[in-house]
Design an enzyme around this catalytic site. Structure first.
Site, mmCIF file in Angstrom:
data_model
loop_
_atom_site.group_PDB
_atom_site.id
_atom_site.type_symbol
_atom_site.label_atom_id
_atom_site.label_comp_id
_atom_site.label_asym_id
_atom_site.label_seq_id
_atom_site.Cartn_x
_atom_site.Cartn_y
_atom_site.Cartn_z
ATOM 1 N N GLN A 214 18.412 2.977 -9.290
ATOM 2 C CA GLN A 214 16.894 2.998 -9.296
ATOM 3 C C GLN A 214 16.937 3.878 -10.004
ATOM 4 O O GLN A 214 15.956 4.750 -10.515
ATOM 5 C CB GLN A 214 16.261 2.368 -8.911
ATOM 6 N N PHE A 245 15.687 -2.974 -4.127
ATOM 7 C CA PHE A 245 14.528 -2.067 -2.993
ATOM 8 C C PHE A 245 14.501 -0.843 -2.303
ATOM 9 O O PHE A 245 14.242 -0.991 -1.209
ATOM 10 C CB PHE A 245 15.209 -3.934 -1.823
ATOM 11 N N GLU A 249 18.076 4.164 -4.684
ATOM 12 C CA GLU A 249 16.900 5.208 -5.419
ATOM 13 C C GLU A 249 18.188 6.444 -5.076
ATOM 14 O O GLU A 249 17.771 7.457 -6.264
ATOM 15 C CB GLU A 249 14.985 4.990 -4.412
ATOM 16 N N ARG A 327 3.594 8.510 3.232
ATOM 17 C CA ARG A 327 2.888 6.640 2.857
ATOM 18 C C ARG A 327 2.759 5.769 4.189
ATOM 19 O O ARG A 327 1.121 5.498 4.013
ATOM 20 C CB ARG A 327 3.474 6.226 1.677
ATOM 21 N N ARG A 359 11.738 -1.062 -0.059
ATOM 22 C CA ARG A 359 10.078 -1.690 -0.740
ATOM 23 C C ARG A 359 9.135 -1.742 0.614
ATOM 24 O O ARG A 359 9.131 -2.070 1.059
ATOM 25 C CB ARG A 359 10.311 -3.317 -0.663
ATOM 26 N N PHE A 361 7.736 1.524 1.483
ATOM 27 C CA PHE A 361 7.811 3.036 0.612
ATOM 28 C C PHE A 361 7.135 3.568 2.320
ATOM 29 O O PHE A 361 6.594 4.172 1.793
ATOM 30 C CB PHE A 361 7.732 3.855 0.078
ATOM 31 N N ALA A 528 8.037 2.854 -6.144
ATOM 32 C CA ALA A 528 6.476 2.889 -5.726
ATOM 33 C C ALA A 528 5.757 1.977 -6.838
ATOM 34 O O ALA A 528 4.588 1.984 -7.376
ATOM 35 C CB ALA A 528 6.000 3.904 -6.551
ATOM 36 N N GLU A 730 6.169 -3.855 -4.632
ATOM 37 C CA GLU A 730 6.030 -2.984 -3.144
ATOM 38 C C GLU A 730 4.166 -4.394 -2.675
ATOM 39 O O GLU A 730 4.215 -4.495 -1.396
ATOM 40 C CB GLU A 730 6.052 -2.643 -3.137
#
Length: 782
Positions: A214, A245, A249, A327, A359, A361, A528, A730
């Site tokens: 990603q 998902f 990343e 987050r 997904r 985060f 994000a 998300e």
């Protein structure tokens, strides 16, 4: 040149512009097996294969590493260890230098890669890894954070504190108070396509890496660091992933780096594709949390103050645990105004694989904490949880400031919930369920309606930027490239629709091309929920540059005012005549007008001061609500999701068909996280749920029997996003919190809704059954 009277602009429409329900650009390839993933690419001559050798202890120093038998195994060409890394032995995405490519003397989790076998076939590489002889000095290890004091445990990254008002005083002075703890499990990404990298060496320092990632730019940087070469020597390309998902990343860095090292060392292409077991054991997952909470409230259920501690199992290195736990705190309010709030994170070190992006985060974990507080207050006041939810919603004036001091300016949750409450017939169904439970001895039903407010933007401000490259060829066809990656979510299609809309040409005239660091540099991860927002705006910016040049050219060539040059479907009106788009492009080329542009976009208005715990980390919020109904068997704990009704806000959707699919898929994936997907480590620190036989994702048969999903057709983004759309990757995921609370509602019925079930997640049938028995026992004791 065609000359005729100008028709009504609205009379014709391009095929496939924005706000049309176009099918996914690769859908037909997915179902026919013709979509090309990395493992489907023709293999270069002399291709080698890699396989990782994994640690067999949770924590220990390597006292002997004997790879002699591995090297002598049939087909083995090389065995890489830490000393074979020519550059830096680190793939930490945050630059904390705490995550080695290969363990160097110290192993910190069971399954940590120690060496990498390079062989002529994948099977030969896999078989050879089993011949290694490794001895360890075993060390104490920590797997679970439940027994760790979050104020004293070892942290992998600095914690965050959010505070507004005096929470302790507000709780102390409130008419009613309570405190509790909740255990919230993690989740494996379980993408259909596992991690994979194919590295092809070039001349000098060059290498091309095809990586299922990603974040191509990050893979580029990590490979360059590991090789000890400049970033420009590494090109990373990815056309599509079979799911990501968040699991792709940062987790692809290791495989890409090792493939590139071996490829450059031997001058041959190298592919690494771990099997599912190794993939699940060696790669990170959603963070599990232990959430401690205390709340003060009054008899009506109005909350005066809350205090949260979010302790997370982060693993042995930082990875993305800092921003993930941040987050979680950003979403510990969900849709509720806390008059006084104190929230702190504890990103705890454990001897497990480093957890990573997934997904949402961290946002869904924060929301679960908020909804547990609401549920506790509802039971303490004897009221319907939905009544307590609505009572504590964000409002206006002095009830619209978040714990991180951002003002909520686009609040539509009241209308979203009111519309869903009516369309789902919530009040009548609650009465019907109460009557059913009163007459059903063993099967009990439950219902819950929960809201969602999800902040959109990277909380690391610098990631909120994107680039795009648009070429218009002389036949009027368009080549599009941008920094976003396609993992099945329809990003490529949406951005192509934006470009088609800008030029007013049919969608099939826009060519979607593979993401590559060689065309658009320094890109942010597709994460994000910002993929469409960022890349759509960047592509629009590039298209508008070319469009402006074409407009200037037409106005000058045909001697008309600039405002008399209008782009219509597949043609351009210039004064009182119309010219085919391809013809005006060809004319512009002959006049030496540049028909290529690099676009750029950065999200405005956002800023964040982590030290102060204040700022505007989010550009806007996406909203939604879900009403779920379940039935449980109180003898076994088994359950069925009978019905789900969802109303979700996507602003002015770029593609309603794609967005509806994202909402449906997000809900089901969230349902799996909160019900069946249980991660379990044994007393030796070994992950035992590392295959489909032991790890249970939802099946098609687990979906709600009745599944009503709608996009709200009236909202639009308050900010000037791309065509006033909103992110939809998300935000739908935490809609599934309604399933957890519906299960809790069903469990509570066995004690007359007098005791809060405090149901931990995942709410497996075993946990549901134990909760039923516990509530029965407590009710019997009086």
């Amino acid at each position: 040149m065609n000359k005729h009277a100008a028709p009504d602009i609205k009379a014709a429409r391009i095929k496939g512009g924005v706000a049309t329900g176009q099918r996914h650009d690769s859908a037909h390839k997915h179902v026919t097996g013709t979509a090309i993933y990395i493992d489907d690419m023709p293999e270069p001559e002399g291709l080698l294969h890699g396989c990782l050798g994994l640690s067999t202890v949770a924590h220990g120093r390597i006292t002997r590493l004997d790879l002699s038998e591995v090297r002598k195994a049939p087909g083995v060409v090389d065995v890489l260890t830490a000393k074979d890394i020519p550059g830096e032995n680190d793939i930490s995405p945050t630059g904390r230098h705490d995550e080695p490519v290969l363990a160097d003397g110290l192993c910190e989790f069971h399954g940590q890669p120690i060496f990498c076998v390079i062989a002529t076939t994948r099977e030969a590489a896999r078989r050879a890894t089993r011949l290694a002889r490794v001895d360890y000095e075993e060390l104490p290890f920590i797997v679970d954070v439940a027994g760790v004091n979050p104020k004293k445990g070892k942290l992998v990254t600095p914690p965050l504190t959010l505070s507004r008002g005096d929470a302790k005083a507000a709780i102390r002075n409130a008419p009613k108070r309570l405190k509790g703890r909740m255990a919230l499990g993690g989740q494996d990404h379980f993408y259909l396509e596992g991690q994979i990298a194919l590295a092809v060496p070039g001349e000098d320092h060059d290498v091309t890496v095809y990586s299922s990632t990603q974040h191509p730019s990050e893979v580029q940087h990590m490979v360059a660091h590991a090789l000890g070469v400049p970033n420009h020597a590494v090109t990373v390309e990815i056309r599509r992933m079979g799911g990501g998902f968040g699991g792709k990343e940062t987790q692809g860095n290791q495989f890409a780096a090792l493939a590139a090292i071996a490829a450059k060392k031997h001058g041959r292409a190298v592919k690494i594709r771990p099997d599912r077991d190794d993939d699940m054991i060696a790669t990170g997952k959603r963070h599990d949390f232990v959430i401690d909470y205390e709340v003060g409230f009054d008899e009506d259920g109005s909350i005066h103050g809350v205090d949260f501690m979010f302790a997370a199992r982060c693993g042995f290195s930082s990875d993305l645990s800092g921003p993930v736990t941040d987050r979680a705190l950003f979403h510990c309010d969900n849709t509720y105004f806390w008059p006084a709030v104190h929230a702190k994170s504890a990103p705890l070190y454990t001897n497990t694989v480093s957890n990573t992006a997934f997904r949402g985060f961290g946002g869904p974990q924060g929301m679960v904490g908020a909804e547990r507080v609401i549920e506790e207050v509802a039971f303490a006041t004897g009221k319907d949880p939905l009544e307590i939810r609505k009572l504590n919603f964000y409002g206006v004036d002095d009830r619209n400031v978040t714990p991180y001091h951002q003002t909520v300016e686009d609040n539509i949750i009241g209308r979203i919930v009111a519309e869903l409450e009516e369309s789902a017939d919530y009040a009548r169904r609650r009465r019907t369920i109460a009557a059913f439970n009163a007459n059903s001895r063993f099967v009990k039903r439950g219902i819950a309606l929960t809201p969602v407010k999800f902040g959109i933007s990277f909380t690391a401000t610098h990631f909120n930027q994107a680039g795009a490259l648009v070429h218009v060829y002389t036949d009027g066809s368009v080549h599009l490239n941008h920094g976003g990656t396609e993992m099945g979510q329809g990003l490529y299609l949406k951005v192509a629709q934006v470009v088609a809309e800008e030029f007013q040409i049919d969608l099939d005239q826009v060519k979607i091309t593979a993401t590559t660091t060689g065309k658009v540099p320094n890109t942010s991860a597709t994460a994000a929920s910002s993929g469409s927002d960022l890349n759509g705006m960047a592509a629009q910016n590039a298209a508008r540059q070319i469009k402006d040049r074409l407009t200037d050219f037409a106005a000058q060539t045909y001697q008309v005012p600039r405002d008399q040059v209008v782009f219509l479907p597949n043609r351009v009106r210039v004064g009182n005549q119309e010219i085919a788009f391809a013809d005006i492009v060809k004319q512009a080329y002959m006049a030496r007008i540049q028909l290529s542009a690099a676009g750029f976009y950065k999200t405005p208005k956002i800023h964040w001061n982590r030290d102060k715990g204040a700022g505007r980390p989010f550009y806007y919020f996406a909203y939604g609500a879900a009403c779920s109904e379940v039935s449980i068997d109180t003898l076994t704990g088994e359950y069925v999701v009978e019905r789900a009704d969802i109303l979700h806000d996507a602003g002015r959707s770029l593609n309603r068909a794609i967005d509806l699919g994202q909402v449906e898929g997000g809900y089901i994936q969230g349902m799996g996280w909160l019900t069946t997907e249980e991660l379990w480590w044994d007393d030796k620190g070994r992950l035992r749920t590392h295959a489909p036989s032991t790890y249970k994702i939802p099946l098609a048969s687990d979906r709600p029997k009745i599944f009503n999903v709608r996009l709200a057709d009236w909202p639009e983004a308050a900010e000037p996003t791309v065509h006033r759309s909103k992110a939809v990757g998300e935000p739908p995921f935490p809609l599934a919190i309604s399933v957890l609370h519906a299960l809790s509602d069903a469990v509570a019925s066995v004690a007359g809704h007098t005791i809060c079930p405090r149901l931990d997640a995942p709410a497996t049938p075993e946990r549901v059954l134990m909760a039923v028995e516990r509530l029965k026992a407590e009710a019997a004791r009086g």
